[in-house]
Design a protein around this motif. Structure first.
Motif, short mmCIF file in Angstrom:
data_model
loop_
_atom_site.label_atom_id
_atom_site.label_comp_id
_atom_site.label_asym_id
_atom_site.label_seq_id
_atom_site.Cartn_x
_atom_site.Cartn_y
_atom_site.Cartn_z
N HIS A 175 0.83 -1.20 0.00
CA HIS A 175 0.00 0.00 0.00
C HIS A 175 0.86 1.25 0.00
O HIS A 175 0.36 2.34 0.14
N ASP A 176 2.17 1.07 -0.11
CA ASP A 176 3.03 2.25 -0.24
C ASP A 176 3.60 2.31 -1.66
O ASP A 176 3.16 1.56 -2.52
N CYS A 177 4.59 3.17 -1.88
CA CYS A 177 5.06 3.46 -3.24
C CYS A 177 5.63 2.22 -3.96
O CYS A 177 6.56 1.59 -3.49
N ARG A 178 5.07 1.90 -5.10
CA ARG A 178 5.55 0.74 -5.88
C ARG A 178 6.99 0.99 -6.37
O ARG A 178 7.79 0.07 -6.43
N ARG A 179 7.26 2.21 -6.76
CA ARG A 179 8.57 2.50 -7.32
C ARG A 179 9.67 2.33 -6.27
O ARG A 179 10.71 1.75 -6.54
N VAL A 180 9.38 2.78 -5.05
CA VAL A 180 10.35 2.61 -3.97
C VAL A 180 10.65 1.13 -3.78
O VAL A 180 11.80 0.72 -3.66
N ARG A 181 9.60 0.31 -3.81
CA ARG A 181 9.80 -1.12 -3.61
C ARG A 181 10.56 -1.77 -4.75
O ARG A 181 11.44 -2.58 -4.54
N LEU A 182 10.20 -1.39 -5.97
CA LEU A 182 10.89 -1.95 -7.13
C LEU A 182 12.38 -1.63 -7.09
O LEU A 182 13.23 -2.51 -7.25
N ALA A 204 5.68 12.92 -6.31
CA ALA A 204 5.90 14.17 -7.03
C ALA A 204 6.15 13.96 -8.52
O ALA A 204 6.20 14.93 -9.28
N TYR A 205 6.29 12.71 -8.94
CA TYR A 205 6.54 12.45 -10.36
C TYR A 205 5.32 12.83 -11.19
O TYR A 205 4.19 12.72 -10.73
N GLN A 206 5.59 13.18 -12.42
CA GLN A 206 4.49 13.46 -13.33
C GLN A 206 3.65 12.20 -13.50
O GLN A 206 2.43 12.25 -13.62
N ASN A 207 4.33 11.06 -13.52
CA ASN A 207 3.62 9.81 -13.73
C ASN A 207 3.76 8.91 -12.49
O ASN A 207 4.29 7.80 -12.58
N ALA A 208 3.27 9.40 -11.38
CA ALA A 208 3.42 8.68 -10.11
C ALA A 208 2.67 7.35 -10.13
O ALA A 208 1.71 7.18 -10.88
N CYS A 209 3.13 6.41 -9.31
CA CYS A 209 2.49 5.10 -9.25
C CYS A 209 1.08 5.21 -8.66
O CYS A 209 0.72 6.22 -8.08
N ASP A 210 0.29 4.15 -8.82
CA ASP A 210 -1.10 4.19 -8.35
C ASP A 210 -1.20 4.53 -6.86
O ASP A 210 -2.02 5.36 -6.46
N ASN A 211 -0.34 3.93 -6.05
CA ASN A 211 -0.44 4.17 -4.62
C ASN A 211 -0.06 5.59 -4.22
O ASN A 211 -0.59 6.13 -3.26
N CYS A 212 0.88 6.19 -4.96
CA CYS A 212 1.25 7.57 -4.65
C CYS A 212 0.18 8.54 -5.15
O CYS A 212 -0.09 9.55 -4.52
N GLN A 213 -0.43 8.20 -6.27
CA GLN A 213 -1.47 9.07 -6.81
C GLN A 213 -2.70 9.05 -5.92
O GLN A 213 -3.38 10.04 -5.75
N ASN A 214 -2.98 7.89 -5.37
CA ASN A 214 -4.22 7.66 -4.66
C ASN A 214 -3.96 6.71 -3.51
O ASN A 214 -4.13 5.51 -3.66
#
Ligand code: ADP
Ligand code: ZN
Length: 635
Positions: free
Chosen positions: A381-388, A401-411
């Motif tokens: 439930h946290d940032c996918r990118r951080v985990r990847l 803050a990314y233009q194309n943030a992951c689903d969990n960061c967006q919402n």
């Protein structure tokens, strides 16, 4: 003529303003004769890392660069792109006639070629090695580039026996610089590459593996096909994309179904005829908006830059696979989506495939660990990118803050404490078992927990169990999430044909309340509103023309963009090359926006090199001016 530098080559030949990331450092190192191992994500710009040194060294009279490439089917387009940019390049493979091959060999032996592409099995033949000897003696062997270098490693699924023979290059031509490149990041593969290609003294360049333009989203499976269709219709109408499925059968079914829903979809898997595979791949590369439905047999070496999405209908084996597959989206740096639907059955299947395999226990343990990491990513439930990125040993901030943030960061998803629910589920499985050793699957378990009176419940008198109806307050979707977690964490395992549930030794810890489970709240039941569009959208005009340009354009700009694309399609057909090799969408869109009035202004647009300016400049100005003026003014 002024002396060339890597930067002037980048600008004049490729039309790009500046190097990206480590490109400059890598190129400088190779130009001056150093060996390099380059680890860079897909779309990072690996090709220029050997193409620019090859051009620079050729200009310094050092002759021909040899590029080792695993797939002969893709050499044609790579060479086509170089020739379009005015670089003398060629490939040698079995698709050539005898005369063509002889002509290319003459060009090579005379040192006139800048780059020669060939597969490893050709390069390691005695005949070819003898030709290289002759070039080498005359000082005309400029460098070796070994693309997709991870093919040398048995760890990945791309292993190629023929790559193992490439150590001969070092043994025979020790003073010729070698650059090995790969987008596979893990330590084991890296160690294999270094050892097997004898790159111990190479400098290693590791780039960040972040792909900022890719948005990662993982949704729970409800009706996966419909979810996929809605995703494509809502976000990718008319875009090129790849849909990965696990089995050949599912590939074919999904492609046919999408096709029936009005999406131009083609199947691709190893069981199809080679000719069919080639035809589908060509269409995917050459046309604007094909959705390729494929097993993982499809993808390596596909450098189509404008793949706008990669979707997974089944769980990949591990995070390496997921990252490599999703990495095929958005090589051009424009926004792209990595979308996956996953559910309880995926967890069960993947676990089963590991358990049922004949591999040694130690190997299985490794695979389980990798699957767990992937499941944790899916349930996160946290940032996918951080985990990847953490998985690849990289620390980053959450991508909100990314233009194309992951689903969990967006919402940010809501979470709920499922500790109690998990205990209820486990004790219910335990009660079944106490009852004459009976075992049941997830569906029945959830019915009993929710207190639903079904035929099966009546048949087995399960209303009489103390656990009947103890979880009526938890929704079905929530229960499925609980079970996914319990299976993913290894507290429950599934057995046999019906995937019946069974407790493992560690279930006790959960029952005792020692394991806390915080789960993401299942998303709302998916909206149906847009799905209805499917029936009306089906059969409507091909999406390609409605496709949004990559930059915002006003009405006039849009008209210019459309005209440029039509012009590009003609050129691509004439040259028998994919359209993106003539110019990328991004370059056309920038032309349409900036609306250059002269060749000088046109030259300033990213992606327009000297050769393309000369070949197409006037045509483009004519197209941009609506074809009205017969002759544009000279520079
Ligand atoms: P990789 O092989 O690492 O996946 P590519 O070499 O195909 O990546 O490059 C990805 C895209 O980025 C290509 O379209 C390429 O033209 C573009 N590119 C690479 N380097 C630069 C740069 N310095 N400036 C602008 N575009 C670049
Ligand atoms: Zn994020």
């Amino acid at each position: 003529m002024p002396a060339s530098t890597p930067l002037s080559i980048l600008q004049d030949v490729f039309g790009y303003a500046a190097f990206r990331g480590a490109q400059q450092a890598i190129i400088d190192h190779v130009v001056t004769g150093g060996d390099a191992l380059v680890l860079m994500p897909t779309g990072g710009g690996k090709s220029l890392c050997y193409q620019v040194p090859a051009i620079q060294r050729h200009l310094n009279e050092r002759g021909v660069a040899i590029v080792v490439s695993p797939l002969i089917a893709l050499m044609h387009d790579q060479v086509g792109a170089l020739e379009e940019a005015g670089v003398h390049a060629a490939f040698l493979n079995s698709s050539l006639t005898m005369e063509e091959a002889q002509r290319i060999e003459r060009e090579m032996m005379a040192g006139r070629l800048v780059l020669l592409y060939a597969a490893p099995e050709r390069i390691t033949t005695p005949r070819f090695l003898a030709q290289l000897d002759s070039l080498h003696e005359r000082g005309l062997l400029s460098l070796f580039a070994i693309d997709e270098a991870h093919c040398v490693s048995q760890w990945g699924h791309d292993f190629r026996e023929d790559y193992l023979g490439l150590n001969v290059l070092h043994e025979r031509f020790a003073d010729v610089p070698r650059i090995a490149l790969t987008a596979t990041a893990d330590d084991l593969t890296r160690a294999d590459i270094i050892e097997r290609l004898q790159l111990q003294s190479a400098r290693i360049f590791i780039s960040s593996f972040d792909r900022p333009n890719i948005r990662y989203a993982i949704v729970e499976k409800d009706n996966a096909r419909t979810q996929l269709l809605r995703f494509i219709q809502d976000e990718h109408e008319g875009d090129a994309g790849i849909v990965y499925c696990q089995s050949r059968k599912k590939v074919e079914e999904t492609a046919a179904w999408l096709e029936g829903e009005g999406i131009a979809a083609l199947p691709y898997h190893a069981g199809l005829d080679a000719a069919v595979r080639k035809k589908h791949q060509d269409r995917f590369l050459r046309e604007d908006s094909i959705v390729m439905v494929a097993t993982i047999a499809f993808g390596m070496g596909i450098d189509k830059p404008d793949v706008r999405f990669v979707a997974h209908l089944d769980l990949p084996k591990n995070i390496e696979g997921y990252y490599q597959e999703t990495g095929r989206a958005g090589r051009d740096g424009l926004p792209a989506n990595a979308w996956m639907a996953y559910g309880l059955a995926d967890v069960v299947n993947q676990r089963r495939m590991i358990e049922d395999s004949p591999a040694a226990e130690e190997f299985k343990r490794g695979q389980r660990g990798k699957l767990d990491a992937l499941l944790a990513l899916a349930e996160a439930h946290d940032c996918r990118r951080v985990r990847l990125l953490a998985y690849f040993g990289e620390n980053t901030e959450r991508c909100a803050a990314y233009q194309n943030a992951c689903d969990n960061c967006q919402n940010a998803p809501a979470t709920w404490d499922a500790t109690e629910a998990a205990r209820k589920a486990l004790s219910c499985i335990y009660r079944f078992h106490q009852n004459r050793g009976q075992r049941f699957g997830a569906g029945h378990l959830i019915d009993v927990l929710r207190g639903k009176v079904t035929d099966k419940v009546t048949q087995f008198h399960h209303q009489e169990l103390s656990t009947f109806g103890i979880g009526a307050d938890v929704s079905e979707a929530q229960w499925r999430a609980v079970l996914r977690q319990l299976i993913a964490l290894g507290h429950v395992q599934t057995e046999g044909e019906y995937n019946t549930l069974e407790l493992t030794a560690t279930a006790r810890d959960v029952l005792r309340g020692d394991v806390q489970l915080l789960l993401r709240q299942p998303s709302e039941a998916p909206r149906r509103a847009r799905a209805a569009r499917g029936s009306t959208a089906a059969g409507k005009s091909s999406g390609a023309k409605d496709r949004a340009p990559p930059v915002a354009l006003d009405a006039d700009g849009l008209e210019r963009f459309t005209a440029l694309k039509a012009w590009r399609a003609e050129i691509a057909r004439e040259h028998n090359l994919p359209a993106y090799i003539v110019f990328h969408d991004a370059t056309l869109a920038e032309m349409a926006r900036a609306h250059p009035q002269s060749l000088d202004e046109l030259a300033g647009i990213s992606g327009v090199g000297a050769k393309k300016l000369e070949a197409y400049g006037r045509e483009i100005l004519r197209v941009l001016s609506g074809g009205a003026q017969p002759e544009p003014t000279d520079r």
